[in-house]
Design a protein around this motif. Structure first.
Motif, mmCIF file in Angstrom:
data_model
loop_
_atom_site.group_PDB
_atom_site.id
_atom_site.type_symbol
_atom_site.label_atom_id
_atom_site.label_comp_id
_atom_site.label_asym_id
_atom_site.label_seq_id
_atom_site.Cartn_x
_atom_site.Cartn_y
_atom_site.Cartn_z
ATOM 1 N N ILE A 126 1.419 4.493 18.451
ATOM 2 C CA ILE A 126 0.059 4.692 19.174
ATOM 3 C C ILE A 126 0.445 4.699 20.665
ATOM 4 O O ILE A 126 -0.263 4.166 21.462
ATOM 5 C CB ILE A 126 -1.004 3.801 18.869
ATOM 6 N N ILE A 127 1.732 4.792 20.951
ATOM 7 C CA ILE A 127 2.292 4.806 22.294
ATOM 8 C C ILE A 127 3.243 6.108 22.342
ATOM 9 O O ILE A 127 4.003 6.368 21.679
ATOM 10 C CB ILE A 127 3.149 3.388 22.452
ATOM 11 N N GLY A 128 2.917 6.513 23.617
ATOM 12 C CA GLY A 128 3.699 7.903 23.965
ATOM 13 C C GLY A 128 2.738 8.949 23.852
ATOM 14 O O GLY A 128 1.662 9.259 23.395
ATOM 15 N N GLY A 129 3.262 10.011 24.684
ATOM 16 C CA GLY A 129 2.362 11.232 24.974
ATOM 17 C C GLY A 129 3.282 12.424 25.205
ATOM 18 O O GLY A 129 4.598 12.260 25.284
ATOM 19 N N ARG A 200 -11.005 2.379 25.413
ATOM 20 C CA ARG A 200 -10.408 3.713 25.733
ATOM 21 C C ARG A 200 -9.482 3.644 26.897
ATOM 22 O O ARG A 200 -8.761 4.385 27.120
ATOM 23 C CB ARG A 200 -11.371 4.906 25.930
ATOM 24 N N VAL A 201 -9.568 2.773 27.876
ATOM 25 C CA VAL A 201 -8.718 2.534 28.987
ATOM 26 C C VAL A 201 -7.385 2.132 28.565
ATOM 27 O O VAL A 201 -6.623 2.978 29.000
ATOM 28 C CB VAL A 201 -9.437 1.435 29.872
ATOM 29 N N VAL A 202 -7.333 1.295 27.530
ATOM 30 C CA VAL A 202 -5.891 0.910 27.408
ATOM 31 C C VAL A 202 -5.392 2.002 26.357
ATOM 32 O O VAL A 202 -4.054 2.328 26.469
ATOM 33 C CB VAL A 202 -5.936 -0.594 26.617
ATOM 34 N N GLU A 203 -6.250 2.709 25.400
ATOM 35 C CA GLU A 203 -5.503 3.696 24.676
ATOM 36 C C GLU A 203 -5.031 4.889 25.406
ATOM 37 O O GLU A 203 -4.155 5.465 25.214
ATOM 38 C CB GLU A 203 -6.829 4.264 23.723
ATOM 39 N N ALA A 204 -5.795 5.121 26.715
ATOM 40 C CA ALA A 204 -5.453 6.127 27.524
ATOM 41 C C ALA A 204 -4.165 6.003 28.033
ATOM 42 O O ALA A 204 -3.159 6.726 28.127
ATOM 43 C CB ALA A 204 -6.403 6.373 28.626
ATOM 44 N N ILE A 205 -3.845 4.543 28.613
ATOM 45 C CA ILE A 205 -2.595 4.244 29.062
ATOM 46 C C ILE A 205 -1.556 4.414 28.005
ATOM 47 O O ILE A 205 -0.357 4.773 28.603
ATOM 48 C CB ILE A 205 -2.746 2.884 29.612
ATOM 49 N N TYR A 206 -1.778 3.905 26.852
ATOM 50 C CA TYR A 206 -0.796 4.093 25.726
ATOM 51 C C TYR A 206 -0.270 5.586 25.508
ATOM 52 O O TYR A 206 0.742 5.885 25.161
ATOM 53 C CB TYR A 206 -1.451 3.468 24.500
ATOM 54 N N MET A 207 -1.334 6.674 25.606
ATOM 55 C CA MET A 207 -0.964 7.848 25.370
ATOM 56 C C MET A 207 -0.742 8.612 26.727
ATOM 57 O O MET A 207 -0.476 9.776 26.601
ATOM 58 C CB MET A 207 -2.257 8.551 25.041
ATOM 59 N N GLU A 208 -0.566 7.768 27.749
ATOM 60 C CA GLU A 208 0.001 8.579 28.967
ATOM 61 C C GLU A 208 -0.915 9.491 29.411
ATOM 62 O O GLU A 208 -0.453 10.455 30.198
ATOM 63 C CB GLU A 208 1.449 9.021 28.804
ATOM 64 N N CYS A 209 -2.186 9.173 29.362
ATOM 65 C CA CYS A 209 -3.296 9.971 29.826
ATOM 66 C C CYS A 209 -3.885 9.300 30.869
ATOM 67 O O CYS A 209 -4.280 8.200 30.831
ATOM 68 C CB CYS A 209 -4.046 10.384 28.528
ATOM 69 N N VAL A 210 -4.188 9.954 31.956
ATOM 70 C CA VAL A 210 -4.704 9.270 33.034
ATOM 71 C C VAL A 210 -6.247 8.972 32.979
ATOM 72 O O VAL A 210 -7.009 9.652 32.566
ATOM 73 C CB VAL A 210 -4.602 10.039 34.421
#
Length: 302
Positions: A126-129, A200-210
């Motif tokens: 679940i890390i990386g985008g 969602r804030v941390v999920e976005a950071i995990y996925m490299e999504c601003v």
């Protein structure tokens, strides 16, 4: 902290801060009457606990709780902290729902990032985008309609079939992958629900999504050291109708800088076991330490 001695001492006289290890989550599970919405049993338990440590040990009374800290990511954590006046007004409260309009004090309290731990999957999954060039969606959100902000977001942007840039859904389209859509989006919308914090804030950071923070009164985590303006976008609730225009005005060069900064700060939100340097565990303790520096304890009791 129990995995090693680096941050723990068995001599309480050497401790800079004292952890209050009660769990609001477990109290909700074991002593709360389901569906009653009455947390008086939880409040009594916490008050009794503090009564015991204040009568048995000298440390609480010498500082009136200012060198003690609690931690809770439960929605009722802030309310539970009101069970004792010094716990609420003096102690360091580490809370996910860091709502300044509901008594959260940034100089004393710590904002805890809300993280949805995936116990059945490896963190690597679940890390990386995707690279910037492969992020074909401008903004993405999928989530239930609860709280005062999400209905406004969904009213303006839900299922706009003629606008492929704005992928806003109450329910994911059939066959769609939640994390896959985050990875393919430039911006991930993070509106508050009933409480200000959102995983969602941390999920976005995990996925490299601003991350795009849409909230009122939310004190973002680790703001003492992280410049959130450099890697996220804050949008007022009143600006939701202009959301696409706001995000579209961010130039490609500016976006790449923000995307790179998201990748750089990601390590500060990662949960490791055992903890690793600069990860979320260390960031939380660093935030607690900074608040502890704001208070000088009298070691000589009257």
């Amino acid at each position: 902290m129990e995995m090693g001695n680096r941050f723990r001492t068995r001599n309480p006289d050497n401790a800079h801060v004292h952890f209050l290890p009660f769990s609001v989550v477990k109290m909700v599970r074991f002593i709360y009457q389901p569906n009653s919405f009455n947390i008086s049993s939880i409040e009594r338990t916490i008050a009794d606990y503090i009564g015991i440590i204040s009568s048995k040990y000298p440390y609480w009374n010498r500082s009136r709780g200012a060198d003690h800290f609690m931690l809770s990511c439960h929605d009722w954590g802030p309310q539970a902290s009101k069970s004792h006046p010094y716990l609420y007004s003096n102690s360091i409260r580490v809370l996910c729902n860091a709502n300044t309009s509901e008594g959260f004090h940034p100089l004393k309290d710590v904002s805890l990032p809300e993280i949805n731990l995936k116990t059945d999957a490896s963190l690597a999954g679940i890390i990386g985008g995707l690279s910037v060039s492969r992020r074909t969606t401008l903004a993405f959100f999928a989530g239930g309609m609860h709280g005062p902000i999400r209905p406004i977001l969904l009213q303006h942007w839900k299922n706009k079939g003629d606008d492929r840039d704005m992928q806003v859904h109450e329910y994911l389209p059939k066959g769609a992958d939640y994390y896959g859509m985050m990875r393919a989006s430039r911006f991930c919308l993070c509106p508050s629900g009933y409480e200000v914090a959102s995983p969602r804030v941390v999920e976005a950071i995990y996925m490299e999504c601003v991350p795009v923070i849409i909230s009122d009164g939310y004190e973002l985590p680790f703001g003492d050291v992280l410049n959130w303006k450099s890697f996220s976008v804050a949008v007022a609730v009143a600006e939701i109708p202009e959301l696409k225009a706001i995000l579209s005005r961010i130039s490609g060069r500016q976006y790449i800088r923000m995307w790179r900064r998201v990748r750089a700060v990601r390590r500060h939100f990662v949960v490791n076991s055992p903890p690793e340097r600069f990860d979320v565990f260390h960031m939380i303790l660093h935030s607690v330490w900074l608040r502890r520096l704001n208070f000088r304890v009298r070691h000589q009791l009257d």
